[in-house]
Design an enzyme around this catalytic site. Structure first.
Site, PDB file in Angstrom:
ATOM      1  N   HIS A  59      31.357  35.728  47.360  1.00 15.24           N
ATOM      2  CA  HIS A  59      32.142  35.192  45.661  1.00 15.24           C
ATOM      3  C   HIS A  59      31.006  35.630  45.160  1.00 15.24           C
ATOM      4  O   HIS A  59      29.862  35.211  45.255  1.00 15.24           O
ATOM      5  CB  HIS A  59      32.144  34.510  45.728  1.00 15.24           C
ATOM      6  CG  HIS A  59      33.441  34.271  44.148  1.00 15.24           C
ATOM      7  ND1 HIS A  59      32.445  34.528  42.965  1.00 15.24           N
ATOM      8  CD2 HIS A  59      34.098  34.089  43.985  1.00 15.24           C
ATOM      9  CE1 HIS A  59      33.176  34.380  41.274  1.00 15.24           C
ATOM     10  NE2 HIS A  59      34.458  34.042  42.390  1.00 15.24           N
ATOM     11  N   PHE A 248      39.888  18.129  49.597  1.00 13.18           N
ATOM     12  CA  PHE A 248      39.808  17.611  48.233  1.00 13.18           C
ATOM     13  C   PHE A 248      40.907  17.809  47.229  1.00 13.18           C
ATOM     14  O   PHE A 248      40.837  18.774  47.052  1.00 13.18           O
ATOM     15  CB  PHE A 248      38.301  18.514  47.851  1.00 13.18           C
ATOM     16  CG  PHE A 248      37.838  18.988  49.057  1.00 13.18           C
ATOM     17  CD1 PHE A 248      37.481  20.610  49.595  1.00 13.18           C
ATOM     18  CD2 PHE A 248      37.278  18.790  50.227  1.00 13.18           C
ATOM     19  CE1 PHE A 248      37.039  21.158  50.787  1.00 13.18           C
ATOM     20  CE2 PHE A 248      36.468  18.869  51.307  1.00 13.18           C
ATOM     21  CZ  PHE A 248      36.334  20.290  51.795  1.00 13.18           C
ATOM     22  N   ASP A 250      42.051  17.348  44.089  1.00 14.08           N
ATOM     23  CA  ASP A 250      41.423  17.893  42.833  1.00 14.08           C
ATOM     24  C   ASP A 250      42.405  18.117  42.230  1.00 14.08           C
ATOM     25  O   ASP A 250      43.997  17.178  42.904  1.00 14.08           O
ATOM     26  CB  ASP A 250      40.362  19.050  42.769  1.00 14.08           C
ATOM     27  CG  ASP A 250      42.038  20.171  43.363  1.00 14.08           C
ATOM     28  OD1 ASP A 250      41.937  21.362  43.149  1.00 14.08           O
ATOM     29  OD2 ASP A 250      43.164  19.956  44.765  1.00 14.08           O
ATOM     30  N   ASP A 335      41.989  23.846  53.324  1.00 11.61           N
ATOM     31  CA  ASP A 335      41.963  24.068  51.457  1.00 11.61           C
ATOM     32  C   ASP A 335      41.334  24.884  50.890  1.00 11.61           C
ATOM     33  O   ASP A 335      42.165  25.099  49.888  1.00 11.61           O
ATOM     34  CB  ASP A 335      41.528  22.407  51.398  1.00 11.61           C
ATOM     35  CG  ASP A 335      40.934  21.828  49.871  1.00 11.61           C
ATOM     36  OD1 ASP A 335      40.462  23.576  49.681  1.00 11.61           O
ATOM     37  OD2 ASP A 335      41.436  21.477  49.293  1.00 11.61           O
ATOM     38  N   ASP A 340      42.023  29.149  46.882  1.00  3.47           N
ATOM     39  CA  ASP A 340      41.989  30.203  46.055  1.00  3.47           C
ATOM     40  C   ASP A 340      44.104  31.177  45.919  1.00  3.47           C
ATOM     41  O   ASP A 340      43.864  31.443  44.955  1.00  3.47           O
ATOM     42  CB  ASP A 340      42.076  31.202  48.050  1.00  3.47           C
ATOM     43  CG  ASP A 340      40.625  30.817  47.936  1.00  3.47           C
ATOM     44  OD1 ASP A 340      39.448  31.540  48.862  1.00  3.47           O
ATOM     45  OD2 ASP A 340      39.662  30.018  46.529  1.00  3.47           O
TER      46      ASP A 340
HETATM   47  N1  LIG Z   1      40.313  21.169  46.639  1.00  2.31           N
HETATM   48  C1  LIG Z   1      39.604  22.020  46.054  1.00  2.31           C
HETATM   49  N2  LIG Z   1      39.307  22.229  44.674  1.00  2.31           N
HETATM   50  C2  LIG Z   1      37.992  22.479  44.845  1.00  2.31           C
HETATM   51  C3  LIG Z   1      38.206  23.884  45.345  1.00  2.31           C
HETATM   52  C4  LIG Z   1      36.716  24.393  44.103  1.00  2.31           C
HETATM   53  C5  LIG Z   1      36.230  25.618  44.377  1.00  2.31           C
HETATM   54  N3  LIG Z   1      36.221  25.679  46.072  1.00  2.31           N
HETATM   55  C6  LIG Z   1      35.707  27.591  45.843  1.00  2.31           C
HETATM   56  C7  LIG Z   1      34.407  27.593  45.498  1.00  2.31           C
HETATM   57  C8  LIG Z   1      33.801  28.703  47.337  1.00  2.31           C
HETATM   58  C9  LIG Z   1      35.065  28.444  47.972  1.00  2.31           C
HETATM   59  O1  LIG Z   1      35.455  29.801  48.259  1.00  2.31           O
HETATM   60  C10 LIG Z   1      36.003  27.986  47.858  1.00  2.31           C
HETATM   61  O2  LIG Z   1      37.272  28.170  48.142  1.00  2.31           O
HETATM   62  C11 LIG Z   1      36.786  23.834  43.150  1.00  2.31           C
HETATM   63  N4  LIG Z   1      37.745  22.735  43.288  1.00  2.31           N
HETATM   64  C12 LIG Z   1      38.375  21.694  41.857  1.00  2.31           C
HETATM   65  O3  LIG Z   1      39.523  22.820  41.189  1.00  2.31           O
HETATM   66  C13 LIG Z   1      39.708  22.370  40.114  1.00  2.31           C
HETATM   67  C14 LIG Z   1      38.459  23.071  39.109  1.00  2.31           C
HETATM   68  O4  LIG Z   1      40.106  24.082  39.491  1.00  2.31           O
HETATM   69  P1  LIG Z   1      40.186  25.240  38.003  1.00  2.31           P
HETATM   70  O5  LIG Z   1      40.808  24.431  36.220  1.00  2.31           O
HETATM   71  O6  LIG Z   1      41.800  25.744  38.559  1.00  2.31           O
HETATM   72  O7  LIG Z   1      38.822  25.981  38.132  1.00  2.31           O
HETATM   73  C15 LIG Z   1      37.872  21.148  39.739  1.00  2.31           C
HETATM   74  O8  LIG Z   1      38.621  19.595  40.380  1.00  2.31           O
HETATM   75  C16 LIG Z   1      37.605  21.883  41.169  1.00  2.31           C
HETATM   76  O9  LIG Z   1      36.797  20.337  41.846  1.00  2.31           O
HETATM   77  C17 LIG Z   1      38.147  23.888  46.390  1.00  2.31           C
HETATM   78  O10 LIG Z   1      37.766  25.036  46.853  1.00  2.31           O
HETATM   79  N5  LIG Z   1      38.864  22.954  47.071  1.00  2.31           N
END
Ligand SMILES: Nc1nc2c(c(CN[C@H]3C=C[C@H](O)[C@@H]3O)cn2[C@@H]2O[C@H](COP(=O)(O)O)[C@@H](O)[C@H]2O)c(=O)[nH]1
Length: 362
Positions: A59, A248, A250, A335, A340
């Site tokens: 990314h 996680f 979220d 997750d 994604d």
């Molecule tokens: N369960 C889970 N929650 C995750 C992530 C990530 C970022 N990870 C990516 C980064 C590099 C890798 O490629 C990962 O894919 C952010 N969050 C959570 O989402 C929410 C934000 O959402 P929105 O407002 O739509 O942007 C917020 O609570 C944030 O803490 C994850 O991976 N898993």
């Protein structure tokens, strides 16, 4: 010599909490048919794209090199990695940060703000800076592209408090470097999660459900997972117990799980969430419907814990189904894929209401 664990580690406490929440939930369930559907979708995707930790550095906003600076970047980002939920519906009013001609919202706006500060020679990933930076300095770091139309970064005061708290602990006990915390845990992800929640209070994602403590540790686990993914499981990212890390909890992955049918809500919960969302979206006071109970779902509300706990439990069931099908995928990669997916299918997810609490835990 890797640490051999004896008592139940932090992630085992999370999984045990998730199972307890799921078994005692009244308004959220984990339908087996949806678990199977989600597992099949993920296995197809993993076969076609070979989904792996190598994706993490691809990314444009994540560090492209796995080194000591990347660890400090990941620590600051994951200390602040919570609640980007906009209080108004119009997308152009959401907190936005632009970099290299691209605009970012949500989680990516946080990464863009950190990278923009570094371009401006602000040492935002150094504890010696952020431990004592003033509110004005940090408000500048997290400024929007256009304050005339965009709302500020949500919970700025909490983010300033978090940076001061974690920065001062790092300076006092770890030479100002989170890399020193990582290296002290000798390749045990469980020990690192436990150390993080012990040393840095803002990561203590702990609640009470049905009269007993439950542990969700979303940001502490994603912090360890991001280091593991950035280093592709080598060097400072080599942990011997990564498979114990859970999903996680979220607010995005629950939407994807609901979309696949691996999470289901009772009619009364769904109705409440939908009314809360309407109330939030018409935040200018011109609400056509009476707002739900005063305020939104408070942080730690049983419904919020049921959604978060069942999300962890649903991913565990998906992981077990994938394993039983002869494939391997830990909860982290599942997750990452679900998150994604939720981001790529925003339009479809928009119809799925989520709990609208703002919390520094997720
Ligand atoms: N369960 C889970 N929650 C995750 C992530 C990530 C970022 N990870 C990516 C980064 C590099 C890798 O490629 C990962 O894919 C952010 N969050 C959570 O989402 C929410 C934000 O959402 P929105 O407002 O739509 O942007 C917020 O609570 C944030 O803490 C994850 O991976 N898993």
């Amino acid at each position: 010599m890797p640490v051999i664990r004896t008592q139940s580690g932090a992630s085992e406490k999370v999984l045990e909490s998730a199972q307890f929440i799921s078994e005692h939930s009244k308004d959220v369930t984990v339908p087996a048919a949806g678990v199977k559907r989600a597992a099949q979708k993920i296995m197809e995707r993993m076969k076609s794209t070979g989904y792996s930790t190598a994706e993490w550095k691809k990314h444009q906003l994540t560090p492209s090199v796995a080194n000591a600076d990347a660890i400090e970047w990941i620590f600051v980002v994951d200390a602040l990695n919570f609640s980007f939920w906009p209080s108004r519906a119009a997308e152009h009013e959401q907190y936005t940060v632009s970099l290299d001609g691209k605009s970012y919202r949500g989680y990516w706006s946080l990464c863009a703000a950190i990278n923009r500060a570094q371009r401006e020679h602000i040492e935002i990933t150094r504890a010696s800076y952020y431990a004592h930076a003033s509110a004005e300095q940090l408000a500048h770091v997290f400024r929007t592209d256009d304050p005339a139309i965009q709302e500020s970064i949500p919970m700025l005061e909490e983010r300033i408090h978090v940076l001061h708290e974690v920065g001062q602990v790092l300076l006092a006990k770890y030479g100002g470097k989170f890399a020193n915390v990582v290296r002290q845990c000798q390749g045990s992800a469980q020990m690192l999660v436990e150390t993080v929640v012990r040393e840095f209070p803002c990561f203590r994602d702990e609640h009470e459900f049905c009269g007993r403590p439950v542990y969700l540790y979303k940001r502490a686990q994603i912090l360890v997972a991001d280091i593991w993914a950035c280093f592709e499981g080598r060097g400072d990212g080599l942990f011997n117990d990564m498979d114990q890390i859970t999903m996680f909890a979220d607010y995005r992955v629950p939407q994807a799980l609901y979309h696949f049918g691996a999470l289901d809500y009772s009619p009364r919960l769904l109705e409440y969430l939908r009314r809360s969302e309407i109330a939030v979206q018409q935040g200018d006071g011109s609400q056509t419907q009476p707002p739900p109970q005063p305020g939104l779902l408070p942080s730690g509300h049983p419904w919020e814990l049921e959604i978060r706990g069942n999300s962890i439990w649903a991913v565990e069931q998906i992981r077990r189904h994938i394993h039983a099908s002869g494939h391997s995928a830990n909860a982290i990669l599942i997750d990452f894929y679900m998150w994604d997916y939720a981001k790529e299918h925003t339009a479809a997810m928009r119809t799925i209401p989520i709990h609208l609490t703002r919390s520094k835990f997720y």
